[in-house]
Design a protein around this motif. Sequence first.
Motif, PDB file in Angstrom:
ATOM      1  N   PHE A 149       0.804  -1.201   0.000  1.00 33.26           N
ATOM      2  CA  PHE A 149       0.000   0.000   0.000  1.00 33.26           C
ATOM      3  C   PHE A 149       0.843   1.259   0.000  1.00 33.26           C
ATOM      4  O   PHE A 149       0.495   2.255  -0.620  1.00 33.26           O
ATOM      5  N   MET A 150       1.964   1.239   0.675  1.00 38.22           N
ATOM      6  CA  MET A 150       2.819   2.419   0.680  1.00 38.22           C
ATOM      7  C   MET A 150       3.344   2.718  -0.716  1.00 38.22           C
ATOM      8  O   MET A 150       3.481   3.862  -1.120  1.00 38.22           O
ATOM      9  N   LYS A 151       3.603   1.664  -1.442  1.00 36.00           N
ATOM     10  CA  LYS A 151       4.012   1.872  -2.827  1.00 36.00           C
ATOM     11  C   LYS A 151       2.907   2.558  -3.602  1.00 36.00           C
ATOM     12  O   LYS A 151       3.137   3.472  -4.396  1.00 36.00           O
ATOM     13  N   LEU A 152       1.704   2.098  -3.379  1.00 36.04           N
ATOM     14  CA  LEU A 152       0.580   2.719  -4.062  1.00 36.04           C
ATOM     15  C   LEU A 152       0.481   4.197  -3.688  1.00 36.04           C
ATOM     16  O   LEU A 152       0.234   5.045  -4.549  1.00 36.04           O
ATOM     17  N   LEU A 153       0.703   4.480  -2.417  1.00 39.11           N
ATOM     18  CA  LEU A 153       0.620   5.861  -1.978  1.00 39.11           C
ATOM     19  C   LEU A 153       1.697   6.703  -2.659  1.00 39.11           C
ATOM     20  O   LEU A 153       1.449   7.840  -3.066  1.00 39.11           O
ATOM     21  N   GLY A 154       2.885   6.114  -2.773  1.00 38.95           N
ATOM     22  CA  GLY A 154       3.949   6.817  -3.472  1.00 38.95           C
ATOM     23  C   GLY A 154       3.573   7.099  -4.909  1.00 38.95           C
ATOM     24  O   GLY A 154       3.755   8.206  -5.421  1.00 38.95           O
ATOM     25  N   LEU A 155       3.004   6.114  -5.555  1.00 41.01           N
ATOM     26  CA  LEU A 155       2.563   6.293  -6.940  1.00 41.01           C
ATOM     27  C   LEU A 155       1.501   7.371  -7.023  1.00 41.01           C
ATOM     28  O   LEU A 155       1.503   8.207  -7.929  1.00 41.01           O
ATOM     29  N   ALA A 156       0.585   7.333  -6.075  1.00 47.15           N
ATOM     30  CA  ALA A 156      -0.512   8.300  -6.114  1.00 47.15           C
ATOM     31  C   ALA A 156       0.032   9.718  -6.092  1.00 47.15           C
ATOM     32  O   ALA A 156      -0.527  10.616  -6.728  1.00 47.15           O
ATOM     33  N   TYR A 157       1.121   9.924  -5.369  1.00 47.34           N
ATOM     34  CA  TYR A 157       1.654  11.279  -5.284  1.00 47.34           C
ATOM     35  C   TYR A 157       2.508  11.654  -6.477  1.00 47.34           C
ATOM     36  O   TYR A 157       2.516  12.781  -6.917  1.00 47.34           O
ATOM     37  N   SER A 158       3.267  10.699  -6.968  1.00 45.13           N
ATOM     38  CA  SER A 158       4.221  11.080  -8.007  1.00 45.13           C
ATOM     39  C   SER A 158       3.635  10.952  -9.399  1.00 45.13           C
ATOM     40  O   SER A 158       3.950  11.719 -10.287  1.00 45.13           O
ATOM     41  N   GLN A 159       2.783   9.977  -9.584  1.00 47.34           N
ATOM     42  CA  GLN A 159       2.258   9.817 -10.932  1.00 47.34           C
ATOM     43  C   GLN A 159       1.191  10.860 -11.217  1.00 47.34           C
ATOM     44  O   GLN A 159       0.624  11.466 -10.325  1.00 47.34           O
ATOM     45  N   ALA A 160       0.967  11.054 -12.441  1.00 53.45           N
ATOM     46  CA  ALA A 160       0.020  12.071 -12.864  1.00 53.45           C
ATOM     47  C   ALA A 160      -1.394  11.543 -12.696  1.00 53.45           C
ATOM     48  O   ALA A 160      -2.056  11.164 -13.643  1.00 53.45           O
ATOM     49  N   GLN A 161      -1.821  11.461 -11.467  1.00 54.26           N
ATOM     50  CA  GLN A 161      -3.159  10.940 -11.195  1.00 54.26           C
ATOM     51  C   GLN A 161      -3.931  11.998 -10.423  1.00 54.26           C
ATOM     52  O   GLN A 161      -4.341  11.792  -9.289  1.00 54.26           O
ATOM     53  N   ARG A 162      -4.107  13.118 -11.075  1.00 45.99           N
ATOM     54  CA  ARG A 162      -4.779  14.224 -10.399  1.00 45.99           C
ATOM     55  C   ARG A 162      -6.136  13.775  -9.866  1.00 45.99           C
ATOM     56  O   ARG A 162      -6.514  14.107  -8.743  1.00 45.99           O
ATOM     57  N   HIS A 163      -6.857  13.028 -10.662  1.00 49.40           N
ATOM     58  CA  HIS A 163      -8.183  12.585 -10.232  1.00 49.40           C
ATOM     59  C   HIS A 163      -8.085  11.839  -8.903  1.00 49.40           C
ATOM     60  O   HIS A 163      -8.947  11.956  -8.043  1.00 49.40           O
ATOM     61  N   LEU A 164      -7.006  11.092  -8.767  1.00 51.26           N
ATOM     62  CA  LEU A 164      -6.844  10.296  -7.552  1.00 51.26           C
ATOM     63  C   LEU A 164      -6.532  11.184  -6.358  1.00 51.26           C
ATOM     64  O   LEU A 164      -7.109  11.031  -5.282  1.00 51.26           O
ATOM     65  N   ILE A 169       6.878   8.127   2.779  1.00 52.32           N
ATOM     66  CA  ILE A 169       6.377   7.599   1.512  1.00 52.32           C
ATOM     67  C   ILE A 169       7.518   7.192   0.594  1.00 52.32           C
ATOM     68  O   ILE A 169       7.527   6.115   0.011  1.00 52.32           O
ATOM     69  N   PHE A 170       8.507   8.055   0.499  1.00 53.71           N
ATOM     70  CA  PHE A 170       9.636   7.746  -0.382  1.00 53.71           C
ATOM     71  C   PHE A 170      10.338   6.468   0.059  1.00 53.71           C
ATOM     72  O   PHE A 170      10.609   5.579  -0.746  1.00 53.71           O
ATOM     73  N   THR A 171      10.577   6.371   1.347  1.00 51.29           N
ATOM     74  CA  THR A 171      11.319   5.206   1.828  1.00 51.29           C
ATOM     75  C   THR A 171      10.495   3.932   1.694  1.00 51.29           C
ATOM     76  O   THR A 171      10.982   2.908   1.223  1.00 51.29           O
ATOM     77  N   LEU A 172       9.240   4.018   2.098  1.00 46.61           N
ATOM     78  CA  LEU A 172       8.436   2.801   2.066  1.00 46.61           C
ATOM     79  C   LEU A 172       8.034   2.423   0.639  1.00 46.61           C
ATOM     80  O   LEU A 172       7.963   1.246   0.309  1.00 46.61           O
TER      81      LEU A 172
END
Lengths: 229, 229, 229, 229
Positions: free
Chosen positions: A108-123, A166-169
């Motif tokens: 889940f932490m990976k997902l959270l990292g993705l949510a912040y860095s990837q272009a998922q504004r909707h998310l 987030i970055f570390t996890l």
Amino acid sequence: MVPSDTVTRILDAAEVLFAEHGFSETSLRRITGRAEVNLAAVNYHFGSKQALIQAVFCRYLDPFSADLHCRLDRLEAEEAGSDLERLLDTLFASVLEMPSNNHDLKTFMKLLGLAYSQAQRHLRDELRSRYGTIFSRFLKLLRQATPELADDERFWRLHFMLGSVIFTLSGLNTLRDIAEHDYHQRITIRELSRRLKPVALHALRAPVTDADCSPGSHVISHPRTGTHS
Amino acid sequence: MVPSDTVTRILDAAEVLFAEHGFSETSLRRITGRAEVNLAAVNYHFGSKQALIQAVFCRYLDPFSADLHCRLDRLEAEEAGSDLERLLDTLFASVLEMPSNNHDLKTFMKLLGLAYSQAQRHLRDELRSRYGTIFSRFLKLLRQATPELADDERFWRLHFMLGSVIFTLSGLNTLRDIAEHDYHQRITIRELSRRLKPVALHALRAPVTDADCSPGSHVISHPRTGTHS
Amino acid sequence: MVPSDTVTRILDAAEVLFAEHGFSETSLRRITGRAEVNLAAVNYHFGSKQALIQAVFCRYLDPFSADLHCRLDRLEAEEAGSDLERLLDTLFASVLEMPSNNHDLKTFMKLLGLAYSQAQRHLRDELRSRYGTIFSRFLKLLRQATPELADDERFWRLHFMLGSVIFTLSGLNTLRDIAEHDYHQRITIRELSRRLKPVALHALRAPVTDADCSPGSHVISHPRTGTHS
Amino acid sequence: MVPSDTVTRILDAAEVLFAEHGFSETSLRRITGRAEVNLAAVNYHFGSKQALIQAVFCRYLDPFSADLHCRLDRLEAEEAGSDLERLLDTLFASVLEMPSNNHDLKTFMKLLGLAYSQAQRHLRDELRSRYGTIFSRFLKLLRQATPELADDERFWRLHFMLGSVIFTLSGLNTLRDIAEHDYHQRITIRELSRRLKPVALHALRAPVTDADCSPGSHVISHPRTGTHS
DNA sequence: CATGAATGAGGCTTCATTCAT
DNA sequence: TATGAATGAAGCCTCATTCAT
């Protein structure tokens, strides 16, 4: 009301695959393939890929949010809300002891990292609107626990800390590989959180440098640390 | 040797679009469209999309790496390599005063965030092999500056700090918007780095907790915890 | 189980176009255009272009293989398996009277020629593994029918014969044109097989030259040769 | 007049790559890469890919054609032109002892197979117009050597034989692998031609079946064979 | 004479989604 | 309720070729 087996299977598969390969890089075909359900099932049950992504987060964050609310209730009942260390402990505990322990925290932490860095504004928008309440509540308690910090300073430091977590996890696998290779030591998330806590604590309590920070101003000590050791 | 106009245009367009939308989410069509070059030009000049991604990073990191080497040379000449604050100042200065200031630091930090969170193993491998030297050199100086830390502890703290930087800077737009709205204050990267420095300094110098510190642990004293266990 | 209309249309179009232009030279766009189906239909139903190529062959060879098995059963029931001429007759009959006579024999022979000459290793491997059984069975009967031949000699002669068939039939259009122009005679496949049979029969029965037969050798007697040695 | 080094290098590379992968499957990039010449060199020296293909054939067939003419001259001088075996020997010798022995016969036979099976009408037309003379001359001698055959019958038998040669030699690698695996015997082209000769000889001399060849007509013997055993 | 750069066309494949059943 | 079939769009990449130098 009980989510059908199909829905659960899809969410399980999506969670793992998204974390492993990112959102754009994971096709519905692969998800439905892993879940062993029909390709059209995702659009049937969730409406779209974006909705599926959000559902993956909600399945995790809804119970987490509820759990954290509970713990903060207890903390306030004990009138310990303004104790920074207890506040952090509470947060860490909620993260680490999530009831849905069949789900992987690292995933889940990976997902959270993705949510912040990837272009998922909707998310991000969805997350902000859905979990803004619990975030605000935590922030309010944090303000009580760190009254010496200006609001804006606290805001940035909180995000510094968030970045660390987030970055570390989210990059745990990679970093763990390196650490294992260099220091012959396999770390768990629990150990990592043990390492993280004092860092977060002192980061939040660091004195503010009021002016520029050109070389020569290195007289800064950290008085409060003395009380711990 | 001199990169042709076409090459530069492609890199410029790619840099911005990648930072804005992510790697997978940015098509070559869009890049070449923005760069106003032929679609096949990317494959001609770079060979593949992956190679283009790497080239974007190298264009930024090669001069940075050289610059940081220079500064570290000077630092060692002054025999100040083991002064933690000077070391951090040097790093910050190198990051902030990159000669190629026609490139946006914020943009690049976003890319760096993507590089870590997105499933771009090829990219991380390339970065590690290409910039491992400068990273190792910095790490060695950091070891001299923080002799009280065990190697593995330093490793993780460095990445905590890295997370703070990358996470904050890569999400700068969003965060700045929030901060501006809540605290009526528009922050610059320079100011942000001023805020970050003491945090990093104290985070690195925080005392190590020798045992586990899960909730209920006794190392960090908080009397009421006893009631939970 | 029943191939959908779309599948059939694709196979029909592919069969003709492949035979006419070769595999690499025939694009999926052209196939789907001729078949009047969506471009993505090939990948949906077959998975890839290579799989489509194999499917074209299987659609023809599967019934052929079954038919030939039947005929060989009957031949063995009559205990006529070791009669070379009857064996060849059986093979010819199976080839000529294939039930799926809506398919063009000439077209398929062209495909067979392509399969051998073009760089389609994947196809040859597939054909060998899928139709090795019927080939082996035929070869076993052929061994009984030509006991005087060493195994390796028989192997090569069989392929000489195969070459005659495939080469002639796959280039039938061209050759027929020439023949028609030069000898004013339009040939059918049936007539061609009538011409081929005695040639194949005598080719298989030709005596083996026990030594080398470089120019001037004496093993095969034909009076005029004597003047050379 | 002497072909430049570049031209030769391109022809050498093209010859091998075409034989190995087919015409369409071999890109100019690969050819020029292997030849270590500039990509544009092919179009510069040959004009187009098709012209290059033809050039590859001509470089081989021109000397072959000349050589065969010579040998046929000598044969006619000896008034042995109508001796079928000597005629075949002459052809085989010319094929096997080509002066340009730095070129691989097998390679070229593969090319010839491709030329016939692949959709290279331009190439077949070119070959027919350029080497029609030598082919006609050979055919004329063959007619003298097999006066008992009707012209059309001879035409077809010649192509049966051609099919045997081209099919076997062009697929030599594959077939040789099988033969080697099944019969533990590695064959050379020379040995293959030794095996081929009697087959060709008897195929050409096989009696014509005047009517249909339905089962039951198997009284056909082959008188001349008797004289051999 | 030769080449590096560039291009337009088209290659195969995969995507998320829709719809009739 | 659930699915197999189908689709339009778009993905990345490679092609043979051209042209200014």
